[in-house]
Design a protein around this motif. Structure first.
Motif, PDB file in Angstrom:
ATOM      1  N   VAL A 152       0.776  -1.131  -0.007  1.00  0.00           N
ATOM      2  CA  VAL A 152       0.018  -0.025   0.073  1.00  0.00           C
ATOM      3  C   VAL A 152       0.693   1.236  -0.032  1.00  0.00           C
ATOM      4  O   VAL A 152       0.541   2.281  -0.744  1.00  0.00           O
ATOM      5  N   ARG A 153       1.843   1.422   0.790  1.00  0.00           N
ATOM      6  CA  ARG A 153       2.839   2.406   0.926  1.00  0.00           C
ATOM      7  C   ARG A 153       3.613   2.571  -0.540  1.00  0.00           C
ATOM      8  O   ARG A 153       3.567   3.959  -0.970  1.00  0.00           O
ATOM      9  N   LYS A 154       3.896   1.573  -1.132  1.00  0.00           N
ATOM     10  CA  LYS A 154       4.544   1.831  -2.438  1.00  0.00           C
ATOM     11  C   LYS A 154       3.677   2.242  -3.388  1.00  0.00           C
ATOM     12  O   LYS A 154       3.878   3.317  -4.324  1.00  0.00           O
ATOM     13  N   ALA A 155       2.517   1.578  -3.178  1.00  0.00           N
ATOM     14  CA  ALA A 155       1.326   2.218  -4.295  1.00  0.00           C
ATOM     15  C   ALA A 155       0.979   3.609  -4.104  1.00  0.00           C
ATOM     16  O   ALA A 155       0.835   4.316  -5.337  1.00  0.00           O
ATOM     17  N   MET A 156       0.718   4.139  -2.985  1.00  0.00           N
ATOM     18  CA  MET A 156       0.744   5.488  -2.639  1.00  0.00           C
ATOM     19  C   MET A 156       1.845   6.669  -3.413  1.00  0.00           C
ATOM     20  O   MET A 156       1.528   7.191  -3.824  1.00  0.00           O
ATOM     21  N   ASP A 157       2.954   5.822  -3.204  1.00  0.00           N
ATOM     22  CA  ASP A 157       4.059   6.728  -3.539  1.00  0.00           C
ATOM     23  C   ASP A 157       4.203   6.698  -4.890  1.00  0.00           C
ATOM     24  O   ASP A 157       4.323   7.800  -5.659  1.00  0.00           O
ATOM     25  N   TYR A 158       3.748   5.663  -5.769  1.00  0.00           N
ATOM     26  CA  TYR A 158       3.834   5.421  -7.271  1.00  0.00           C
ATOM     27  C   TYR A 158       2.668   6.468  -7.771  1.00  0.00           C
ATOM     28  O   TYR A 158       2.943   7.183  -8.602  1.00  0.00           O
ATOM     29  N   ILE A 159       1.314   6.468  -7.171  1.00  0.00           N
ATOM     30  CA  ILE A 159       0.364   7.369  -7.608  1.00  0.00           C
ATOM     31  C   ILE A 159       0.898   8.965  -7.329  1.00  0.00           C
ATOM     32  O   ILE A 159       0.505   9.680  -8.312  1.00  0.00           O
ATOM     33  N   ARG A 161       3.707  10.045  -7.540  1.00  0.00           N
ATOM     34  CA  ARG A 161       4.895  10.439  -8.483  1.00  0.00           C
ATOM     35  C   ARG A 161       4.266  10.558  -9.938  1.00  0.00           C
ATOM     36  O   ARG A 161       4.699  11.131 -10.751  1.00  0.00           O
ATOM     37  N   THR A 162       3.370   9.649 -10.367  1.00  0.00           N
ATOM     38  CA  THR A 162       2.875   9.495 -11.554  1.00  0.00           C
ATOM     39  C   THR A 162       1.428  10.080 -11.856  1.00  0.00           C
ATOM     40  O   THR A 162       1.015  10.211 -13.088  1.00  0.00           O
ATOM     41  N   GLY A 163       0.784  10.461 -10.861  1.00  0.00           N
ATOM     42  CA  GLY A 163      -0.835  10.761 -11.132  1.00  0.00           C
ATOM     43  C   GLY A 163      -0.943  11.967 -11.885  1.00  0.00           C
ATOM     44  O   GLY A 163      -1.947  12.137 -12.349  1.00  0.00           O
ATOM     45  N   ILE A 164      -0.081  13.256 -11.723  1.00  0.00           N
ATOM     46  CA  ILE A 164      -0.306  14.168 -12.457  1.00  0.00           C
ATOM     47  C   ILE A 164      -0.606  14.023 -13.930  1.00  0.00           C
ATOM     48  O   ILE A 164      -1.016  14.719 -14.764  1.00  0.00           O
ATOM     49  N   ASP A 165       0.208  12.911 -14.785  1.00  0.00           N
ATOM     50  CA  ASP A 165      -0.170  12.582 -16.165  1.00  0.00           C
ATOM     51  C   ASP A 165      -1.242  11.635 -16.376  1.00  0.00           C
ATOM     52  O   ASP A 165      -1.359  11.181 -17.599  1.00  0.00           O
ATOM     53  N   LYS A 166      -2.169  11.388 -15.459  1.00  0.00           N
ATOM     54  CA  LYS A 166      -3.221  10.065 -15.529  1.00  0.00           C
ATOM     55  C   LYS A 166      -4.530  11.144 -15.731  1.00  0.00           C
ATOM     56  O   LYS A 166      -4.580  12.092 -15.098  1.00  0.00           O
ATOM     57  N   GLU A 167      -5.351  10.546 -16.377  1.00  0.00           N
ATOM     58  CA  GLU A 167      -6.696  11.096 -16.519  1.00  0.00           C
ATOM     59  C   GLU A 167      -7.333  11.080 -15.365  1.00  0.00           C
ATOM     60  O   GLU A 167      -8.483  11.745 -15.079  1.00  0.00           O
ATOM     61  N   THR A 168      -7.470   9.876 -14.762  1.00  0.00           N
ATOM     62  CA  THR A 168      -8.019   9.593 -13.368  1.00  0.00           C
ATOM     63  C   THR A 168      -7.105   8.881 -12.231  1.00  0.00           C
ATOM     64  O   THR A 168      -6.448   7.922 -12.929  1.00  0.00           O
ATOM     65  N   ILE A 169      -7.085   9.011 -11.268  1.00  0.00           N
ATOM     66  CA  ILE A 169      -6.330   8.193 -10.126  1.00  0.00           C
ATOM     67  C   ILE A 169      -7.162   7.743  -9.349  1.00  0.00           C
ATOM     68  O   ILE A 169      -6.827   7.044  -8.346  1.00  0.00           O
ATOM     69  N   TYR A 170      -8.724   7.836  -9.443  1.00  0.00           N
ATOM     70  CA  TYR A 170      -9.458   7.294  -8.299  1.00  0.00           C
ATOM     71  C   TYR A 170      -9.673   5.594  -8.304  1.00  0.00           C
ATOM     72  O   TYR A 170      -9.761   4.840  -7.158  1.00  0.00           O
ATOM     73  N   THR A 171      -9.494   5.230  -9.438  1.00  0.00           N
ATOM     74  CA  THR A 171      -9.401   3.719  -9.498  1.00  0.00           C
ATOM     75  C   THR A 171      -8.408   3.313 -10.258  1.00  0.00           C
ATOM     76  O   THR A 171      -7.874   3.844 -11.316  1.00  0.00           O
ATOM     77  N   CYS A 172      -7.813   2.388  -9.516  1.00  0.00           N
ATOM     78  CA  CYS A 172      -6.309   1.816 -10.048  1.00  0.00           C
ATOM     79  C   CYS A 172      -6.460   0.432 -10.684  1.00  0.00           C
ATOM     80  O   CYS A 172      -7.334  -0.192  -9.853  1.00  0.00           O
ATOM     81  N   TYR A 173      -5.912   0.023 -11.525  1.00  0.00           N
ATOM     82  CA  TYR A 173      -5.771  -1.261 -11.927  1.00  0.00           C
ATOM     83  C   TYR A 173      -5.031  -2.349 -11.692  1.00  0.00           C
ATOM     84  O   TYR A 173      -3.620  -1.526 -11.874  1.00  0.00           O
ATOM     85  N   VAL A 174      -4.944  -3.480 -11.454  1.00  0.00           N
ATOM     86  CA  VAL A 174      -3.954  -4.123 -10.783  1.00  0.00           C
ATOM     87  C   VAL A 174      -3.588  -5.284 -11.689  1.00  0.00           C
ATOM     88  O   VAL A 174      -4.398  -5.998 -12.451  1.00  0.00           O
ATOM     89  N   THR A 175      -2.295  -5.258 -12.175  1.00  0.00           N
ATOM     90  CA  THR A 175      -1.968  -6.089 -13.469  1.00  0.00           C
ATOM     91  C   THR A 175      -0.838  -7.130 -12.780  1.00  0.00           C
ATOM     92  O   THR A 175      -0.253  -6.823 -11.922  1.00  0.00           O
ATOM     93  N   VAL A 186      -8.382   4.407  -4.725  1.00  0.00           N
ATOM     94  CA  VAL A 186      -7.586   5.377  -3.764  1.00  0.00           C
ATOM     95  C   VAL A 186      -8.180   5.364  -2.392  1.00  0.00           C
ATOM     96  O   VAL A 186      -7.529   5.297  -1.332  1.00  0.00           O
ATOM     97  N   LYS A 187      -9.404   5.245  -2.283  1.00  0.00           N
ATOM     98  CA  LYS A 187     -10.077   5.287  -0.992  1.00  0.00           C
ATOM     99  C   LYS A 187      -9.672   3.956  -0.414  1.00  0.00           C
ATOM    100  O   LYS A 187      -9.465   3.917   0.970  1.00  0.00           O
ATOM    101  N   ASP A 188      -9.596   2.747  -0.892  1.00  0.00           N
ATOM    102  CA  ASP A 188      -8.930   1.610  -0.238  1.00  0.00           C
ATOM    103  C   ASP A 188      -8.001   1.596   0.226  1.00  0.00           C
ATOM    104  O   ASP A 188      -7.479   1.368   1.172  1.00  0.00           O
ATOM    105  N   LEU A 189      -6.857   2.352  -0.582  1.00  0.00           N
ATOM    106  CA  LEU A 189      -5.598   2.494  -0.111  1.00  0.00           C
ATOM    107  C   LEU A 189      -5.543   3.413   1.178  1.00  0.00           C
ATOM    108  O   LEU A 189      -4.780   3.105   2.089  1.00  0.00           O
TER     109      LEU A 189
END
Length: 262
Positions: A152-159, A161-175, A186-189
């Motif tokens: 969770v900590r790494k995911a928040m750091d990643y968001i 760092r990169t969220g400014i270039d994304k159209e939406t950050i509210y839903t993140c997709y897990v691959t 993001v609420k879950d995080l």
């Protein structure tokens, strides 16, 4: 164009005409890009359109460009230097770039592709090859994808760092190996009490998806049915290739309603 918006835009033009460039840039930054685009649409003098656009702050010019008419977009693209055009396209979201190119003559498309880097050029060509009415041509590739093994900590750091270039950050997709296996909000995080918990342990693995070749109108109807903010787009092997956002889906529904009236 609403009267209040027109007054704001006329004030913007006055500042530029009087050579008050810093005040012009400050004022332009405060104006919604869509309002500036609407103001430019009312200017008949092509030279003045170019002057206003070129003086816009660089951090909003690509947003303004995405709202402009295809005729004015073509005017700007044809008059821009190679460096200017590359900077403009680099700052635009990929779906906006594709929408722009779909309306352009071959010479403009060629000019854009010649000045794009290899990765961007490959992605643009991929989008342009999707059928015009498909989810593939509607989607954007600016989404947040998280690896299943992220904490969770790494995911928040990643968001962050990169969220400014994304159209939406509210839903993140897990691959996992590029295949879509779940989603997390993001609420879950934010509400997760264990920063070291893995994304896989808190994600939802039931994900409704659409395929790249699915019809746009059917995709848009799914937003109304499920009340989604975004829908992931996958290929035939369930690899995540993009998302369709609510805004783009609503554009399709508005076009459909307009066609029905005609």
């Amino acid at each position: 164009m609403e009267e209040e918006i027109r007054k704001e835009f006329m004030e913007l033009l006055r500042l530029l005409d009087e050579g008050k460039l810093q005040e012009f840039k400050d004022k332009a930054t405060e104006c919604p890009p869509v309002d500036i685009a609407e103001g430019l649409e009312e200017i008949e003098d092509e030279g003045r359109v170019l002057r206003v656009f070129r003086m816009l702050p660089k951090d909003i010019s690509s947003d303004v460009f995405s709202y402009m008419t295809s005729e004015q977009q073509q005017l700007i693209a044809e008059s821009a230097t190679n460096a200017e055009l590359k900077a403009l396209v680099d700052d635009m979201f990929m779906d906006d770039t594709v929408d722009f190119l779909e309306e352009m003559p071959a010479n403009v498309v060629k000019k854009v592709l010649q000045n794009a880097d290899e990765g961007t050029r490959k992605t643009i060509n991929q989008f342009l090859n999707y059928p015009e009415t498909s989810a593939g041509s509607l989607m954007t590739i600016e989404y947040v994808d998280l690896h299943d093994y992220f904490t969770v900590r790494k995911a928040m750091d990643y968001i962050r760092r990169t969220g400014i270039d994304k159209e939406t950050i509210y839903t993140c997709y897990v691959t996992k190996g590029h295949k879509l296996i779940g989603l997390v909000s993001v609420k879950d995080l934010l509400l997760c009490e264990d920063d070291n918990a893995t994304i896989e342990s808190i994600m939802t693995d039931h994900v409704i998806t659409v395929g790249t070749l699915d019809d746009q109108e059917q995709v848009a109807q799914m937003f109304s049915k499920y009340d989604f903010l975004a829908l992931p787009v996958v290929d035939t092997e369930n690899r995540l290739v993009g998302i369709v956002t609510f805004d783009d889906a609503m554009d399709v529904m508005q076009e459909e309603a307009t066609e029905a009236k005609d």
